[in-house]
Design a protein around this motif. Sequence first.
Motif, PDB file in Angstrom:
ATOM      1  N   ALA A 166      62.333  61.713  25.292  1.00 22.43           N
ATOM      2  CA  ALA A 166      61.149  61.612  26.155  1.00 22.43           C
ATOM      3  C   ALA A 166      60.214  62.776  25.914  1.00 22.43           C
ATOM      4  CB  ALA A 166      61.565  61.557  27.619  1.00 22.43           C
ATOM      5  N   ASN A 167      60.770  63.948  25.678  1.00 23.14           N
ATOM      6  CA  ASN A 167      59.933  65.103  25.364  1.00 23.14           C
ATOM      7  C   ASN A 167      59.345  65.013  23.962  1.00 23.14           C
ATOM      8  OD1 ASN A 167      60.002  67.618  27.419  1.00 23.14           O
ATOM      9  ND2 ASN A 167      61.822  66.369  27.705  1.00 23.14           N
ATOM     10  N   LEU A 168      60.092  64.445  23.028  1.00 22.88           N
ATOM     11  CA  LEU A 168      59.545  64.221  21.695  1.00 22.88           C
ATOM     12  C   LEU A 168      58.357  63.276  21.735  1.00 22.88           C
ATOM     13  CD1 LEU A 168      62.764  63.611  19.534  1.00 22.88           C
ATOM     14  CD2 LEU A 168      61.317  65.648  19.484  1.00 22.88           C
ATOM     15  N   SER A 169      58.340  62.377  22.699  1.00 24.56           N
ATOM     16  CA  SER A 169      57.423  61.253  22.648  1.00 24.56           C
ATOM     17  C   SER A 169      55.953  61.616  22.822  1.00 24.56           C
ATOM     18  CB  SER A 169      57.833  60.201  23.685  1.00 24.56           C
ATOM     19  OG  SER A 169      59.031  59.578  23.295  1.00 24.56           O
ATOM     20  N   GLY A 170      55.610  62.724  23.358  1.00 25.69           N
ATOM     21  CA  GLY A 170      54.209  63.099  23.431  1.00 25.69           C
ATOM     22  C   GLY A 170      53.400  62.260  24.388  1.00 25.69           C
ATOM     23  N   ILE A 171      54.069  61.656  25.364  1.00 25.50           N
ATOM     24  CA  ILE A 171      53.401  60.896  26.418  1.00 25.50           C
ATOM     25  C   ILE A 171      53.670  61.658  27.707  1.00 25.50           C
ATOM     26  CG2 ILE A 171      53.274  58.687  27.625  1.00 25.50           C
ATOM     27  CD1 ILE A 171      54.353  57.383  25.049  1.00 25.50           C
ATOM     28  N   PRO A 172      52.704  62.418  28.216  1.00 22.44           N
ATOM     29  CA  PRO A 172      52.979  63.385  29.291  1.00 22.44           C
ATOM     30  C   PRO A 172      53.749  62.849  30.490  1.00 22.44           C
ATOM     31  CG  PRO A 172      50.807  63.775  28.400  1.00 22.44           C
ATOM     32  CD  PRO A 172      51.316  62.519  27.735  1.00 22.44           C
ATOM     33  N   PRO A 173      53.451  61.653  31.015  1.00 22.16           N
ATOM     34  CA  PRO A 173      54.223  61.216  32.186  1.00 22.16           C
ATOM     35  C   PRO A 173      55.720  61.108  31.919  1.00 22.16           C
ATOM     36  CG  PRO A 173      52.272  59.855  31.905  1.00 22.16           C
ATOM     37  CD  PRO A 173      52.382  60.698  30.679  1.00 22.16           C
ATOM     38  N   MET A 174      56.098  60.870  30.674  1.00 26.37           N
ATOM     39  CA  MET A 174      57.525  60.784  30.356  1.00 26.37           C
ATOM     40  C   MET A 174      58.166  62.162  30.353  1.00 26.37           C
ATOM     41  SD  MET A 174      57.671  57.961  27.341  1.00 26.37           S
ATOM     42  CE  MET A 174      59.446  58.183  27.227  1.00 26.37           C
ATOM     43  N   ALA A 175      57.522  63.114  29.686  1.00 22.93           N
ATOM     44  CA  ALA A 175      58.115  64.438  29.548  1.00 22.93           C
ATOM     45  C   ALA A 175      58.099  65.215  30.849  1.00 22.93           C
ATOM     46  CB  ALA A 175      57.375  65.226  28.467  1.00 22.93           C
TER      47      ALA A 175
END
Length: 462
Positions: A166-175
């Motif tokens: 999720a942190n790798l994903s670069g989608i702020p709401p996830m991280a």
Amino acid sequence: MATAPTPPETATQSLQARDNAHYLHPFTDHKDLHGSGARILTKAEGVYHWDSEGNKVLDGLAGLGCVNIGYGRKELPAAAAKAMEELSFCQSFFKSSNTPAIALAETLVGLTPDGLNHAFFSSSGSEANETAVRLALRYWDLEGEPQRQNIIARENAYHGSTMLTANLSGIPPMAFAGTLPFPNVHHIPAPYKYVHAPSMSDADFAKQAAGWLEEKILELGADTVALFIAEPFQGAGGAIIPPDGYWAEIQRICKHYDVLLAVDEVVCGFGRTGHWFGSNAFGIEGMDMMQMAKGITSAYVPLSATMVSDRLAKTLIDKGGEWWHGFTYSGHPVCCAVALENIRILREEGIIDRVREETGPYFAQHIQALADHPLIGNVRSRGLFGGMQLVKDKASGALFGEEEPVGEMVSEAALARGLALRDIGNTNALMPPLIITKDELDFVFDVAKQAFDDVATQLGRM
């Protein structure tokens, strides 16, 4: 005055109530879901599924970009049943293995780019990407460079929903949804020319966008960077397709600074681009790892794999010592047997060739025809994957804000007409099963056009 009797609960309403009572859905606003109730799917065949109300819908999402050979094939459940009867489970932890896992590893080595001669199995794309990161860190530790801890990914990427991915994903709401960002995960902008540099040539932007990776490596210190992880094209983060030349420059930069390269093929793999892998379509070679899932079994059962280069595997083997990583279901014999049958079907029926030579170009023609629509600022596609960028102002390219759910409005309008397409923020995406026909694609784009027209009319744009 007597009150009217309460109408009896329908079968759908009963299922929705049971769903609300006990089933927590992924990536869902549960308050909103409990207000509307879930769509209950009851059966599927080919490129279609049916819900509990009898509505037939063409699945323009192939599930979640995963049902590559379509729904309802009899061969895959037959392969699963045969494997289950022979060996229902085999753990791989304690020097044990099984024939389907061995055969699948060999098959994948034959399909993937040269040098990826080892397979590590897990059950999801998140686990495959988590494996890639953990293996990269293990490799550098064994090689005497434990300071290489930094991981670079891209904004608007999607690599999974475990804490790390999720942190790798670069989608702020996830991280940031209740977790601190991982301090060693860093992001560079996505190679999306329409947003970052619409007036720049493709060649110049490709070099600039790849240069963001070099800048980040130098900022962090090249001897601290373990890995760059990226999808050939970005799927769930916005249907972002890089310009020609981008990947050649990325590969040059990784090689120059000796940064490991992990290519996330979870969406692209097994035919989506008209090639076995997105790496084939974009000319990506010499990667250290390739992660795959979804289409490996056409989603009939959960399975994923991390393909590993000789360089990394040799270090694991030569240096020795236990690598404390793995999953109960790594190399599950039933899942591996289903994957082998799925790959056989893709090969023998020429499904991927047909995407490359016939339906992919036809899909591209259709999606390009939508470029002039008043709601659409940009379209892009590769194989049977495409995105349509929604814009508030076509002349300036200004995007709708997050508080303006226009993509969702388009998706709802399309669903009401019998087509499932995806809302990714300001983009609507299509990724139908690879078996889709030209006639079915005509229906897809006729309905998509009508849905865009419906929403444009509501917004006073037509």
